[in-house]
Design a protein around this motif. Sequence first.
Motif, PDB file in Angstrom:
ATOM      1  N   ALA A  92       0.837  -1.210   0.000  1.00 14.03           N
ATOM      2  CA  ALA A  92       0.000   0.000   0.000  1.00 14.03           C
ATOM      3  C   ALA A  92       0.871   1.259   0.000  1.00 14.03           C
ATOM      4  CB  ALA A  92      -0.924  -0.019   1.216  1.00 14.03           C
ATOM      5  N   ILE A  93       1.893   1.282   0.838  1.00 17.25           N
ATOM      6  CA  ILE A  93       2.748   2.487   0.919  1.00 17.25           C
ATOM      7  C   ILE A  93       3.462   2.735  -0.413  1.00 17.25           C
ATOM      8  CG2 ILE A  93       4.860   3.409   2.000  1.00 17.25           C
ATOM      9  CD1 ILE A  93       3.889   2.167   4.643  1.00 17.25           C
ATOM     10  N   GLU A  94       3.992   1.657  -1.009  1.00 14.54           N
ATOM     11  CA  GLU A  94       4.743   1.851  -2.268  1.00 14.54           C
ATOM     12  C   GLU A  94       3.803   2.223  -3.422  1.00 14.54           C
ATOM     13  OE1 GLU A  94       7.806   2.266  -2.116  1.00 14.54           O
ATOM     14  OE2 GLU A  94       8.115   1.426  -0.120  1.00 14.54           O
TER      15      GLU A  94
ATOM     16  N   PRO B 298       9.484  -5.141   2.550  1.00 13.98           N
ATOM     17  CA  PRO B 298       9.718  -3.881   1.819  1.00 13.98           C
ATOM     18  C   PRO B 298       9.982  -4.087   0.327  1.00 13.98           C
ATOM     19  CG  PRO B 298      10.980  -3.921   3.854  1.00 13.98           C
ATOM     20  CD  PRO B 298      10.384  -5.285   3.688  1.00 13.98           C
ATOM     21  N   ARG B 299      10.813  -5.091  -0.002  1.00 11.33           N
ATOM     22  CA  ARG B 299      11.129  -5.306  -1.421  1.00 11.33           C
ATOM     23  C   ARG B 299       9.884  -5.815  -2.155  1.00 11.33           C
ATOM     24  NH1 ARG B 299      15.598  -3.231  -3.311  1.00 11.33           N
ATOM     25  NH2 ARG B 299      16.966  -4.382  -1.927  1.00 11.33           N
ATOM     26  N   THR B 300       9.083  -6.653  -1.478  1.00 15.85           N
ATOM     27  CA  THR B 300       7.835  -7.140  -2.085  1.00 15.85           C
ATOM     28  C   THR B 300       6.939  -5.953  -2.435  1.00 15.85           C
ATOM     29  OG1 THR B 300       7.924  -9.249  -0.912  1.00 15.85           O
ATOM     30  CG2 THR B 300       5.748  -8.519  -1.634  1.00 15.85           C
ATOM     31  N   GLY B 301       6.802  -5.016  -1.509  1.00 23.27           N
ATOM     32  CA  GLY B 301       5.955  -3.850  -1.757  1.00 23.27           C
ATOM     33  C   GLY B 301       6.442  -3.047  -2.948  1.00 23.27           C
ATOM     34  N   ARG B 302       7.751  -2.899  -3.055  1.00 25.74           N
ATOM     35  CA  ARG B 302       8.313  -2.121  -4.176  1.00 25.74           C
ATOM     36  C   ARG B 302       8.035  -2.822  -5.504  1.00 25.74           C
ATOM     37  NH1 ARG B 302      12.985   1.247  -2.239  1.00 25.74           N
ATOM     38  NH2 ARG B 302      14.055   0.785  -4.187  1.00 25.74           N
ATOM     39  N   ILE B 303       8.189  -4.152  -5.514  1.00 29.60           N
ATOM     40  CA  ILE B 303       7.969  -4.905  -6.759  1.00 29.60           C
ATOM     41  C   ILE B 303       6.497  -4.831  -7.173  1.00 29.60           C
ATOM     42  CG2 ILE B 303       7.990  -7.241  -7.742  1.00 29.60           C
ATOM     43  CD1 ILE B 303      10.551  -7.643  -5.958  1.00 29.60           C
ATOM     44  N   VAL B 304       5.596  -4.954  -6.193  1.00 34.48           N
ATOM     45  CA  VAL B 304       4.161  -4.841  -6.482  1.00 34.48           C
ATOM     46  C   VAL B 304       3.884  -3.504  -7.176  1.00 34.48           C
ATOM     47  CG1 VAL B 304       1.925  -4.451  -5.359  1.00 34.48           C
ATOM     48  CG2 VAL B 304       3.327  -6.423  -4.698  1.00 34.48           C
ATOM     49  N   ALA B 305       4.415  -2.430  -6.612  1.00 33.26           N
ATOM     50  CA  ALA B 305       4.164  -1.091  -7.178  1.00 33.26           C
ATOM     51  C   ALA B 305       4.776  -0.983  -8.578  1.00 33.26           C
ATOM     52  CB  ALA B 305       4.720  -0.018  -6.250  1.00 33.26           C
ATOM     53  N   GLN B 306       5.951  -1.566  -8.763  1.00 34.43           N
ATOM     54  CA  GLN B 306       6.586  -1.499 -10.088  1.00 34.43           C
ATOM     55  C   GLN B 306       5.764  -2.258 -11.121  1.00 34.43           C
ATOM     56  OE1 GLN B 306      10.415  -2.927  -8.780  1.00 34.43           O
ATOM     57  NE2 GLN B 306      10.944  -0.945  -7.876  1.00 34.43           N
ATOM     58  N   LEU B 307       5.257  -3.438 -10.755  1.00 30.37           N
ATOM     59  CA  LEU B 307       4.443  -4.217 -11.710  1.00 30.37           C
ATOM     60  C   LEU B 307       3.183  -3.442 -12.087  1.00 30.37           C
ATOM     61  CD1 LEU B 307       4.777  -7.809 -10.188  1.00 30.37           C
ATOM     62  CD2 LEU B 307       5.640  -7.053 -12.406  1.00 30.37           C
ATOM     63  N   ILE B 308       2.524  -2.867 -11.080  1.00 28.79           N
ATOM     64  CA  ILE B 308       1.256  -2.178 -11.368  1.00 28.79           C
ATOM     65  C   ILE B 308       1.503  -0.882 -12.147  1.00 28.79           C
ATOM     66  CG2 ILE B 308      -0.669  -0.954 -10.218  1.00 28.79           C
ATOM     67  CD1 ILE B 308      -0.836  -3.359  -8.331  1.00 28.79           C
TER      68      ILE B 308
ATOM     69  N   GLY C 200       3.670  -0.660 -14.454  1.00 25.66           N
ATOM     70  CA  GLY C 200       4.166  -1.030 -15.784  1.00 25.66           C
ATOM     71  C   GLY C 200       5.676  -0.928 -15.905  1.00 25.66           C
ATOM     72  N   GLN C 201       6.386  -0.938 -14.768  1.00 23.95           N
ATOM     73  CA  GLN C 201       7.853  -0.871 -14.809  1.00 23.95           C
ATOM     74  C   GLN C 201       8.456  -2.277 -14.678  1.00 23.95           C
ATOM     75  OE1 GLN C 201       8.469   1.589 -11.424  1.00 23.95           O
ATOM     76  NE2 GLN C 201       7.707   3.427 -12.427  1.00 23.95           N
ATOM     77  N   THR C 202       9.724  -2.396 -15.052  1.00 29.05           N
ATOM     78  CA  THR C 202      10.433  -3.662 -14.862  1.00 29.05           C
ATOM     79  C   THR C 202      10.809  -3.776 -13.384  1.00 29.05           C
ATOM     80  OG1 THR C 202      11.326  -3.407 -17.070  1.00 29.05           O
ATOM     81  CG2 THR C 202      12.427  -5.007 -15.652  1.00 29.05           C
ATOM     82  N   PRO C 203      10.493  -4.889 -12.747  1.00 32.89           N
ATOM     83  CA  PRO C 203      10.853  -5.042 -11.328  1.00 32.89           C
ATOM     84  C   PRO C 203      12.362  -4.889 -11.096  1.00 32.89           C
ATOM     85  CG  PRO C 203       9.375  -6.790 -12.026  1.00 32.89           C
ATOM     86  CD  PRO C 203       9.754  -6.042 -13.266  1.00 32.89           C
ATOM     87  N   GLU C 204      12.707  -4.343  -9.944  1.00 38.11           N
ATOM     88  CA  GLU C 204      14.113  -4.013  -9.670  1.00 38.11           C
ATOM     89  C   GLU C 204      14.986  -5.239  -9.411  1.00 38.11           C
ATOM     90  OE1 GLU C 204      13.345  -1.333  -6.458  1.00 38.11           O
ATOM     91  OE2 GLU C 204      13.435  -2.893  -4.924  1.00 38.11           O
ATOM     92  N   ILE C 205      14.363  -6.395  -9.188  1.00 40.72           N
ATOM     93  CA  ILE C 205      15.138  -7.641  -9.064  1.00 40.72           C
ATOM     94  C   ILE C 205      14.454  -8.708  -9.925  1.00 40.72           C
ATOM     95  CG2 ILE C 205      15.886  -7.116  -6.686  1.00 40.72           C
ATOM     96  CD1 ILE C 205      13.812  -9.355  -5.834  1.00 40.72           C
ATOM     97  N   PRO C 206      15.181  -9.779 -10.290  1.00 40.69           N
ATOM     98  CA  PRO C 206      14.533 -10.832 -11.086  1.00 40.69           C
ATOM     99  C   PRO C 206      13.432 -11.514 -10.272  1.00 40.69           C
ATOM    100  CG  PRO C 206      16.937 -11.095 -11.042  1.00 40.69           C
ATOM    101  CD  PRO C 206      16.607 -10.045 -10.038  1.00 40.69           C
ATOM    102  N   ILE C 207      12.225 -11.616 -10.850  1.00 42.80           N
ATOM    103  CA  ILE C 207      11.139 -12.287 -10.115  1.00 42.80           C
ATOM    104  C   ILE C 207      10.660 -13.557 -10.834  1.00 42.80           C
ATOM    105  CG2 ILE C 207      10.328 -10.215  -8.905  1.00 42.80           C
ATOM    106  CD1 ILE C 207       7.976 -10.159 -10.970  1.00 42.80           C
ATOM    107  N   GLU C 208      11.334 -13.915 -11.900  1.00 42.51           N
ATOM    108  CA  GLU C 208      10.988 -15.142 -12.639  1.00 42.51           C
ATOM    109  C   GLU C 208      10.869 -16.357 -11.704  1.00 42.51           C
ATOM    110  OE1 GLU C 208       9.754 -16.853 -15.648  1.00 42.51           O
ATOM    111  OE2 GLU C 208      11.403 -18.118 -14.942  1.00 42.51           O
ATOM    112  N   PRO C 209      11.842 -16.555 -10.775  1.00 36.98           N
ATOM    113  CA  PRO C 209      11.738 -17.745  -9.906  1.00 36.98           C
ATOM    114  C   PRO C 209      10.493 -17.738  -9.027  1.00 36.98           C
ATOM    115  CG  PRO C 209      13.924 -16.733  -9.748  1.00 36.98           C
ATOM    116  CD  PRO C 209      13.060 -15.777 -10.513  1.00 36.98           C
ATOM    117  N   PHE C 210       9.859 -16.570  -8.853  1.00 39.08           N
ATOM    118  CA  PHE C 210       8.696 -16.478  -7.963  1.00 39.08           C
ATOM    119  C   PHE C 210       7.376 -16.547  -8.723  1.00 39.08           C
ATOM    120  CE2 PHE C 210      11.788 -13.256  -5.865  1.00 39.08           C
ATOM    121  CZ  PHE C 210      12.521 -14.285  -5.296  1.00 39.08           C
TER     122      PHE C 210
END
Length: 421
Positions: free
Chosen positions: A18-20, A393-403, A405-415
């Motif tokens: 929510a914060i990100e 914290p990193r999960t929140g940042r990735i969620v915000a990046q996906l929504i 339309g940005q490329t996530p800051e770390i590889p998330i393919e394994p997840f």
Amino acid sequence: MSKHVVVIGAGIEGACSAIELLRAGHRVTILEPGEPGGDQAASFGNAGWLSSMSVVPPSGPGLWKKVPGFLRDPLGPLAIRWQYFPKVLPWLTRYLLAGWTEAKVLRTAQALRPLLKDSPVLHGALAREAGVPELIEHKGLLDVHPNRASFEAEAMGWRIRQAVGVTWSEVEGEALRAMEPDLAPSFTFAVMVHEAGRCLAPGRYVAALVAHAVRRGATLRKAAATGFKVDVQVLKGVTLADGGLLECDAAVLCCGARSRPLAARAGDHVPLETERGYHVMFHGAEQGPRHSAALAGAKMVVNHMADGLRAAGQVEIAGLDAAPNWKRADILRDHLQRCFPGLPNPYPADKVTTWMGHRPSMPDGMPCLGRSSASADIIHAFGHGHVGLVAGPRTGRIVAQLISGQTPEIPIEPFRPSRFH
Ligand SMILES: Cc1cc2nc3c(=O)[nH]c(=O)nc-3n(C[C@H](O)[C@H](O)[C@H](O)COP(=O)(O)OP(=O)(O)OC[C@H]3O[C@@H](n4cnc5c(N)ncnc54)[C@H](O)[C@@H]3O)c2cc1C
């Protein structure tokens, strides 16, 4: 483009997301049937470890040999209830296979490391912005053993941590006594991971993050989600337990161990299981560790928190609905008394509280983090197992990046949520 995003669940993953999302300029509604950070959430009762080194998944080579023991000893540190065994068998098989070889465990560690790295720093920044800087501490974590041989018995795990960049220092004998004067003298060896940190009140911290999100404009709605309305892969809204529809452009699924039915409604049948854990708290305790410590043998973490001394641990596979077995909390209590013999024994009963909660666990020790199969507008952010707090914290940042339309800051393919399809 600013979107209306519904965050489903206000545990640590929902709070950070929510914060990100707000920071990225989106409008946010948080759905939570309980209290944010309340005792229904795993985020309330965990051990508070910001253990950026926790990259080694619970399953490792040769674990299958211990399964009969998990079934035989209902009070062992990892136990499977007989009645639940047939139901958990497919998950258990995947769990054992995920840790079958050291190479597999190393691959998991390599995937998890970027998710967990820098977590104490990121949590520190979030705590400051939410006005609770005192709840995050960055002074390192101790892994304590009876002796060096006990530490060396876990060599594979430490070899893998080293391979992904974790460093530590050894503390032995008198140096350990000086560092942890209340610790039982039977412990003579420890390693200190300096990069790690701890949270001093996980439930209160999550509540503060959600309150901060609300101050920044998020709407908090006391309601449970039941599913999604999707039209040709475009999300139209989230359906609610009261029969209503909350219209939105995107949704984040972060209901912890209760995410499975909602994930299925978003097209992903995920093998999510609960690894039930317990804690016992001694309120007002003056004795205990100066640093938060994991105690080998006892398989528990002891953390001197804002409200008292907490011992947390145990893994019980028994599903979401079975009643707690409070004998497990008694085991933690007894270990705590043994490890810190200066504590009053028995500790006054009116100052002891216990808790049981649900780790949301995928068999391979990695979360589901990514877009759903039914719609790219639904983001899965659950299944963090033993590392949900540290990964927040990193999960929140990735969620915000996906929504956004940005490329996530770390590889998330394994997840990717569909990896078990
Ligand atoms: C004993 C124990 C010790 C632990 N120690 C650590 C540790 O030291 N460090 C660490 O990193 N991790 C630790 N963990 C793991 C960590 O606590 C979890 O991984 C993490 O809290 C999961 O967070 P979450 O937000 O995914 O889920 P939760 O915290 O469980 O939150 C999910 C929220 O979703 C809500 N919800 C459920 N259904 C719905 C619905 N239909 N609609 C809307 N909302 C819904 C729930 O009410 C809940 O508030 C520990 C866990 C346990 C049990």
